[in-house]
Write a protein that holds these residues in place. Structure first.
Motif, PDB file in Angstrom:
ATOM      1  N   LYS A 282       0.843  -1.189   0.000  1.00  0.00           N
ATOM      2  CA  LYS A 282       0.000   0.000   0.000  1.00  0.00           C
ATOM      3  C   LYS A 282       0.879   1.240   0.000  1.00  0.00           C
ATOM      4  O   LYS A 282       1.837   1.348   0.777  1.00  0.00           O
ATOM      5  CB  LYS A 282      -0.906  -0.018   1.242  1.00  0.00           C
ATOM      6  CG  LYS A 282      -1.861   1.152   1.318  1.00  0.00           C
ATOM      7  CD  LYS A 282      -2.755   1.019   2.546  1.00  0.00           C
ATOM      8  CE  LYS A 282      -3.698   2.191   2.632  1.00  0.00           C
ATOM      9  NZ  LYS A 282      -4.573   2.096   3.822  1.00  0.00           N
ATOM     10  N   ASN A 283       0.563   2.171  -0.916  1.00  0.00           N
ATOM     11  CA  ASN A 283       1.313   3.424  -1.029  1.00  0.00           C
ATOM     12  C   ASN A 283       2.796   3.191  -1.279  1.00  0.00           C
ATOM     13  O   ASN A 283       3.644   3.920  -0.778  1.00  0.00           O
ATOM     14  CB  ASN A 283       1.136   4.289   0.224  1.00  0.00           C
ATOM     15  CG  ASN A 283      -0.312   4.692   0.442  1.00  0.00           C
ATOM     16  OD1 ASN A 283      -1.089   4.747  -0.510  1.00  0.00           O
ATOM     17  ND2 ASN A 283      -0.678   4.963   1.680  1.00  0.00           N
ATOM     18  N   ALA A 284       3.105   2.123  -2.032  1.00  0.00           N
ATOM     19  CA  ALA A 284       4.507   1.819  -2.323  1.00  0.00           C
ATOM     20  C   ALA A 284       4.969   2.666  -3.505  1.00  0.00           C
ATOM     21  O   ALA A 284       4.388   2.608  -4.591  1.00  0.00           O
ATOM     22  CB  ALA A 284       4.679   0.336  -2.620  1.00  0.00           C
ATOM     23  N   LYS A 285       6.001   3.453  -3.302  1.00  0.00           N
ATOM     24  CA  LYS A 285       6.555   4.258  -4.389  1.00  0.00           C
ATOM     25  C   LYS A 285       7.420   3.410  -5.312  1.00  0.00           C
ATOM     26  O   LYS A 285       7.533   3.693  -6.497  1.00  0.00           O
ATOM     27  CB  LYS A 285       7.358   5.416  -3.808  1.00  0.00           C
ATOM     28  CG  LYS A 285       6.529   6.400  -2.989  1.00  0.00           C
ATOM     29  CD  LYS A 285       5.389   6.976  -3.814  1.00  0.00           C
ATOM     30  CE  LYS A 285       4.560   7.968  -3.002  1.00  0.00           C
ATOM     31  NZ  LYS A 285       3.425   8.496  -3.785  1.00  0.00           N
TER      32      LYS A 285
ATOM     33  N   PRO B 291      -0.914   9.507  -6.469  1.00  0.00           N
ATOM     34  CA  PRO B 291      -1.255  10.040  -5.143  1.00  0.00           C
ATOM     35  C   PRO B 291      -1.561   8.909  -4.162  1.00  0.00           C
ATOM     36  O   PRO B 291      -2.091   7.863  -4.535  1.00  0.00           O
ATOM     37  CB  PRO B 291      -2.495  10.896  -5.416  1.00  0.00           C
ATOM     38  CG  PRO B 291      -2.411  11.242  -6.865  1.00  0.00           C
ATOM     39  CD  PRO B 291      -1.769  10.068  -7.538  1.00  0.00           C
ATOM     40  N   ALA B 292      -1.237   9.131  -2.881  1.00  0.00           N
ATOM     41  CA  ALA B 292      -1.388   8.089  -1.866  1.00  0.00           C
ATOM     42  C   ALA B 292      -2.828   7.639  -1.684  1.00  0.00           C
ATOM     43  O   ALA B 292      -3.090   6.488  -1.314  1.00  0.00           O
ATOM     44  CB  ALA B 292      -0.810   8.576  -0.545  1.00  0.00           C
ATOM     45  N   LEU B 293      -3.816   8.521  -1.921  1.00  0.00           N
ATOM     46  CA  LEU B 293      -5.213   8.186  -1.678  1.00  0.00           C
ATOM     47  C   LEU B 293      -5.897   7.523  -2.867  1.00  0.00           C
ATOM     48  O   LEU B 293      -7.070   7.158  -2.780  1.00  0.00           O
ATOM     49  CB  LEU B 293      -5.988   9.453  -1.290  1.00  0.00           C
ATOM     50  CG  LEU B 293      -5.583  10.097   0.041  1.00  0.00           C
ATOM     51  CD1 LEU B 293      -6.425  11.349   0.290  1.00  0.00           C
ATOM     52  CD2 LEU B 293      -5.756   9.110   1.194  1.00  0.00           C
ATOM     53  N   ARG B 294      -5.183   7.383  -3.961  1.00  0.00           N
ATOM     54  CA  ARG B 294      -5.803   6.816  -5.158  1.00  0.00           C
ATOM     55  C   ARG B 294      -5.536   5.301  -5.212  1.00  0.00           C
ATOM     56  O   ARG B 294      -4.403   4.859  -5.080  1.00  0.00           O
ATOM     57  CB  ARG B 294      -5.237   7.477  -6.417  1.00  0.00           C
ATOM     58  CG  ARG B 294      -5.813   6.887  -7.720  1.00  0.00           C
ATOM     59  CD  ARG B 294      -5.234   7.562  -8.943  1.00  0.00           C
ATOM     60  NE  ARG B 294      -5.595   8.970  -8.979  1.00  0.00           N
ATOM     61  CZ  ARG B 294      -5.131   9.838  -9.871  1.00  0.00           C
ATOM     62  NH1 ARG B 294      -4.257   9.413 -10.788  1.00  0.00           N
ATOM     63  NH2 ARG B 294      -5.505  11.099  -9.851  1.00  0.00           N
ATOM     64  N   ARG B 295      -6.605   4.531  -5.406  1.00  0.00           N
ATOM     65  CA  ARG B 295      -6.463   3.090  -5.578  1.00  0.00           C
ATOM     66  C   ARG B 295      -6.273   2.792  -7.065  1.00  0.00           C
ATOM     67  O   ARG B 295      -7.093   3.199  -7.898  1.00  0.00           O
ATOM     68  CB  ARG B 295      -7.700   2.363  -5.055  1.00  0.00           C
ATOM     69  CG  ARG B 295      -7.649   0.859  -5.281  1.00  0.00           C
ATOM     70  CD  ARG B 295      -8.859   0.170  -4.682  1.00  0.00           C
ATOM     71  NE  ARG B 295      -8.859   0.280  -3.222  1.00  0.00           N
ATOM     72  CZ  ARG B 295      -9.810  -0.216  -2.463  1.00  0.00           C
ATOM     73  NH1 ARG B 295     -10.847  -0.838  -3.014  1.00  0.00           N
ATOM     74  NH2 ARG B 295      -9.738  -0.086  -1.147  1.00  0.00           N
ATOM     75  N   VAL B 296      -5.199   2.097  -7.383  1.00  0.00           N
ATOM     76  CA  VAL B 296      -4.840   1.834  -8.780  1.00  0.00           C
ATOM     77  C   VAL B 296      -4.713   0.325  -9.003  1.00  0.00           C
ATOM     78  O   VAL B 296      -4.048  -0.361  -8.228  1.00  0.00           O
ATOM     79  CB  VAL B 296      -3.503   2.520  -9.153  1.00  0.00           C
ATOM     80  CG1 VAL B 296      -3.167   2.252 -10.615  1.00  0.00           C
ATOM     81  CG2 VAL B 296      -3.590   4.016  -8.892  1.00  0.00           C
ATOM     82  N   LYS B 297      -5.375  -0.168 -10.026  1.00  0.00           N
ATOM     83  CA  LYS B 297      -5.276  -1.571 -10.382  1.00  0.00           C
ATOM     84  C   LYS B 297      -4.153  -1.768 -11.391  1.00  0.00           C
ATOM     85  O   LYS B 297      -4.083  -1.039 -12.391  1.00  0.00           O
ATOM     86  CB  LYS B 297      -6.596  -2.060 -10.981  1.00  0.00           C
ATOM     87  CG  LYS B 297      -6.601  -3.542 -11.349  1.00  0.00           C
ATOM     88  CD  LYS B 297      -7.955  -3.960 -11.893  1.00  0.00           C
ATOM     89  CE  LYS B 297      -7.948  -5.443 -12.268  1.00  0.00           C
ATOM     90  NZ  LYS B 297      -9.287  -5.862 -12.792  1.00  0.00           N
ATOM     91  N   ARG B 298      -3.271  -2.724 -11.125  1.00  0.00           N
ATOM     92  CA  ARG B 298      -2.122  -2.941 -12.007  1.00  0.00           C
ATOM     93  C   ARG B 298      -2.069  -4.401 -12.461  1.00  0.00           C
ATOM     94  O   ARG B 298      -2.502  -5.304 -11.738  1.00  0.00           O
ATOM     95  CB  ARG B 298      -0.818  -2.574 -11.304  1.00  0.00           C
ATOM     96  CG  ARG B 298      -0.825  -1.150 -10.750  1.00  0.00           C
ATOM     97  CD  ARG B 298       0.565  -0.743 -10.270  1.00  0.00           C
ATOM     98  NE  ARG B 298       0.507   0.532  -9.556  1.00  0.00           N
ATOM     99  CZ  ARG B 298       0.435   1.717 -10.131  1.00  0.00           C
ATOM    100  NH1 ARG B 298       0.412   1.779 -11.464  1.00  0.00           N
ATOM    101  NH2 ARG B 298       0.372   2.828  -9.412  1.00  0.00           N
TER     102      ARG B 298
END
Length: 205
Positions: free
Chosen positions: A1-4, A48-55
């Motif tokens: 989670k929130n991994a850069k 952004p940290a608050l955005r959920r992104v599917k990869r």
């Protein structure tokens, strides 16, 4: 989670060596220390940290039969996935000399170059693509490793002991039973092993 940054590693496991060493199925708890990944790649993200992104991750390295461990490392945490491709199965029957195995692949086709490892011994296929394992003096459920090339599957079977039955059909004509005389008696013997007919040539007397 929130991994850069996210590090992806792919390990191809040597099933035969692992099963020999542990006697257990491969799971996500496998110790990967000391193993070199067959593939690794680092991904960098700026979302952004608050955005959920599917990869989606393409893993062309997981090709052919085998068991692969995919490890995702980010923010000091690790998540793993096990990818199993292919499986070896078997059919078995009893014979006069032991249990006969036919190894099948995941498509149900007979494997001609298979072998079975049992208690540190390897049994190979004959010209008919069959594997003979002698009966046991200590019948019990046994763990085996089925191998074909560089691929292996862990399985188990009930190792049987020798169990012969000798029966005979006898016919006597009442009229042949005369006092002081010799009567001819037709005799039809039958030798069976685990309820399967076997050759009478096995009898020595």
């Amino acid at each position: 989670k929130n991994a850069k940054t996210l590090l992806v590693k792919v390990f191809e496991i040597n099933e035969l060596n692992y099963y020999r060493a542990t006697g257990q199925q491969i799971n996500t708890q496998i110790d990967l220390d000391g193993l070199v990944a067959n593939y690794q790649k680092t991904y960098t993200y700026t979302d952004p940290a608050l955005r959920r992104v599917k990869r989606t991750f393409e893993l062309p390295q997981c090709k052919g039969r085998g068991i692969f461990v995919v490890e995702f490392i980010g923010n000091g945490k690790s998540s793993r996935a096990i990818i199993r491709k292919g499986k070896l199965n078997f059919l078995s029957r009893t014979s006069s000399a032991g249990q006969v195995f036919t190894v099948l692949d995941e498509q149900g086709d007979v494997v001609n170059d298979a072998s079975i490892h049992l208690r540190g011994r390897e049994y190979e296929t004959d010209e008919d693509a069959q594997i003979l394992i002698p009966y046991s003096t200590n019948p019990r459920n046994e763990q085996i490793i089925i191998q074909s090339g560089n691929f292996a599957t862990l399985a188990s079977f009930q190792h049987l002991g020798e169990s012969y039955q000798l029966n005979a059909g006898i016919h006597v004509e009442r009229g042949a039973l005369l006092k002081g005389e010799t009567a001819n008696v037709p005799l039809r013997p039958a030798l069976r092993m685990h309820n399967r007919d076997v050759s009478l040539d096995l009898l020595e007397e």
